[in-house]
Enzyme design. Sequence first.
Site, PDB file in Angstrom:
ATOM      1  N   LYS A 135       7.611 -16.039  17.398  1.00  0.00           N
ATOM      2  CA  LYS A 135       6.970 -16.317  18.685  1.00  0.00           C
ATOM      3  C   LYS A 135       5.458 -16.237  18.519  1.00  0.00           C
ATOM      4  CE  LYS A 135       6.501 -15.050  23.518  1.00  0.00           C
ATOM      5  NZ  LYS A 135       5.028 -15.179  23.503  1.00  0.00           N
ATOM      6  N   SER A 190       5.812 -11.570  17.928  1.00  0.00           N
ATOM      7  CA  SER A 190       4.508 -11.606  18.584  1.00  0.00           C
ATOM      8  C   SER A 190       3.470 -10.759  17.846  1.00  0.00           C
ATOM      9  CB  SER A 190       4.663 -11.167  20.045  1.00  0.00           C
ATOM     10  OG  SER A 190       3.545 -11.507  20.806  1.00  0.00           O
TER      11      SER A 190
END
Length: 929
Positions: free
Chosen positions: A388, A363
């Site tokens: 992600k 992330s």
Amino acid sequence: MLLVLAALGAALRAEPVYGYFRQITGYLSSSYIDQTRFRDVRPLLQEALHALENSADDIMVEEAPDPSAGGEGLVYTIRLDGQTHTIAEREVLDGESPDENLRKLARVLERVMRFVESTYKGTAEEIDAARYAMANGMCLVLDPHTNVFSPKEYKEFFVHIEGEIGGVGAYIGVRNGKLTIISPLEGTPAQREGIKAEDEVVRIDDESTVSMTTQEAVARIRGAPGSEVVLWIRRKGHDGLIKKTLVRENVSIPSVRSTLLGNGIGYIKVINFAQNTARSFLTQLNDLQKANRGALRGIVLDVRDNPGGLLDQAVALADVFLKRGDLVLKAEKGVVSPLARAEDQGFEPNCPLIVLINQGAASGSEILAGALRNNDRALLIGRRTFGKGSVQQPRPLSDESCLKLTTYEYLLAGEVSIQNVGVTPDLALDPVMIEKDDVSVFADEPLASERLHKAAITSRFEKQEEPAWRFFYHVDLPDTPRDADAIAKSFVSSEFDVDGPDFVAVHLASRLILMADKDVPFSRTSFLAAHREDIRRLKEEKFREVTARLAEAQIDWTAGPAPHSPSFDLAIAYEIVTEPHEAGTRAAAVAEDGDADIESGDDDPTPERKLRFTATLRNTGAEDLWRVHCVTESDDVSSFYRNREFLFGRVPAGGAVARTLDVGIPYFSIPREEEFKVVVRADNAAALGEKTVVVRIPEGPMPSFSAAVALRDKDGKDVRHVARGGEFTLRAAVRNAGAAEIFQAVARLKNETDPSQAVYLVRGRELLTHLGPGEERVCEFAFTIADKPSADKYVLRLDVFETSSGKGLSKKFELRTSGGEGFAPVTLAPPEVAVKVGAFLTDRPTVPIEAVVRDEKDLRAIMILTLTRDKRYIDGIPDKVFYRAIDGARGPLTFAHEVPLRVGTNVVSVVATDGDKLKTVQTYVIKRR
């Protein structure tokens, strides 16, 4: 008229329930990132029904071809308490748009919920659980991050994301069955009030911590900032308990740590992106420059294992090093727009910058690394990141639950997606670990990755990239792995283990920094072009170190000419060996199919079981073979045998080399017969050949317990009711009901009363070691009832489980002060289940399974669940393929069923339940080719 009004009121009260799926599908229609997933909603229906049948034992969903659709579609029959409800896939087909398909799906699922609510005899909470299970089953088809929170889960999630929660600033854990302070954080309420490491927390406010897990304790210690919590401490060398009243506050756990390396190189570790990460980073960067008495020669920025956090902090940190360029973009339903651009702040350092990444970086850390790389500011080294790139947002639902759904994805500069593919390093680092019973050199990529999820989103902006370089480097592992205490203390300490395995990559990055021209602003592409030979020499140096370490392990890894016509024989044998446990080994995690929430610091005496493989490669050709090695391949992502290695090195013509490899398996192992390939390569080149190996782990006795339970007052007399202000004991005579010795088990009493302060546990945990077959130990759990009317009933749960497998029994008891027959002494003995499996390795689409079940009192149900794994995916919902209700018979009863198998590894569980709600689960691993 009254009847009409009552019916209307009931309909209105039901609307939040029966409109539930319309709300969810409405949000999906308006906001979900990928509307193409709703062109066919049959997979969503199927997984919702699978989840429904897994939410309660007595719900069964059967599939059959739809005769009215020419046998091409499916009809689902839901069986519950002797009633049936049928739905067909064609009911959700042929919508004019994805929106219409979702509306059809919602109508079908709401009809299913009406049937469940009108038929199911469970509690309101159990019916709610069935509804949330259906919703989450449907979401599981979409992506790993879209899901539904129950009202309780949503409150916890909301508190977490809003940050409106206070703590006292201490790491805690359960050690030897006791809640213990691992380390207080400096400058926090815990440190100011004199809380010390190794203090035992006996009580939190008025609640005993006996049998309390770490998560339960954390939930009780946390609360609104400014509120008080009282900890009662037992400290070594101090008589009695110490009362500590602490005022909760917003505790900031340091997210940035740094140190000055040699040659003026700064090392900065960013653990996550919290509220003040960017400010802390700038402060520590300035401190490093002061310590260096001038500008730094270079910076190593370490975001390995950084799971992300606040995006604005990751963006602000990237902006520290950039004067211009896109930092992150947003793609929503195919439309790309900028989210943040770098601004020239006038103080951006232009020294060489190297960012360390790995598969645990996700992330925000991926956005930071990608922004610096794609803007040509930093060189990335390490392993490919997690991948992600999707963004989730909460949507409230009418019953105070919440849908968290994926609405858009982040893109890096140049409209490059990280979703599913991660950020690729410029220099891929492959650590080489050489131990006496295991060698890891040519390992595949680690398992941690977004793309391992079956429903992971594939971005249309995805670009496949490969590293410019691949380095092998040797890592010395510590003699014993760090335990949870050491890891927690490392977060508190400001010191780094610069000679440890984590710092090998840091020192390698420092070598690269010293190659760069210190008088020229650093450019990633210019550096890679200008120092190609320097990098090649460094790569060769590191590989020579690997070769030297292999030589010390008696593996000749020198290079030689490629043979013209290689010829060899490979023989592989195996045996199951059992060795005594090593002192200091703590209780293992739940193995394979156990379901107890194990948390213990106890020294676990359970022996170690291993599969010891011996591979012998005989060179039958006329030329020497050089750098020969084997790598195992399995189509099961969770296989014991996946990605194992045999390094033979040089095998002279006519000679043979044997290597041994130990593969650890649980002491109580699930029986299986597994097939995997051993691929032979030379000099890390194309495969020279392969061999198929079949390994059989035979069925053996599994842990099994019974317990005779009685309720006694403080005088030792059996009682049926409790009294407020009274002292009581739950006496459990625990017996090893199996055929194998139990080396370690835990018996504990858990307080599940609402409010929890109504019961105070005095003694709630017993450690049972070396319990032979038929042997019995008596456990006495003491508790008191609060001397005030605070609860209608007192709920206690008895757990008995073997610590390495998690197998055992669990039973809730409801105690009352009066009324009814009260508590009656009871012997808890889960059903006995004997299973015969037709085959563990087969080409057939089904396998016959026969089960004989018996119980000392009354059998209630037997069912069979299946779950399939393959080489890529790790998630899914079990499929209940057989269910039979039983009306209280003791048995023995025999059941036979042809269990359907999917291609791959099928985990098949036979589950029997009795009238005490005790379960026995027998699990088998069956491979279908």
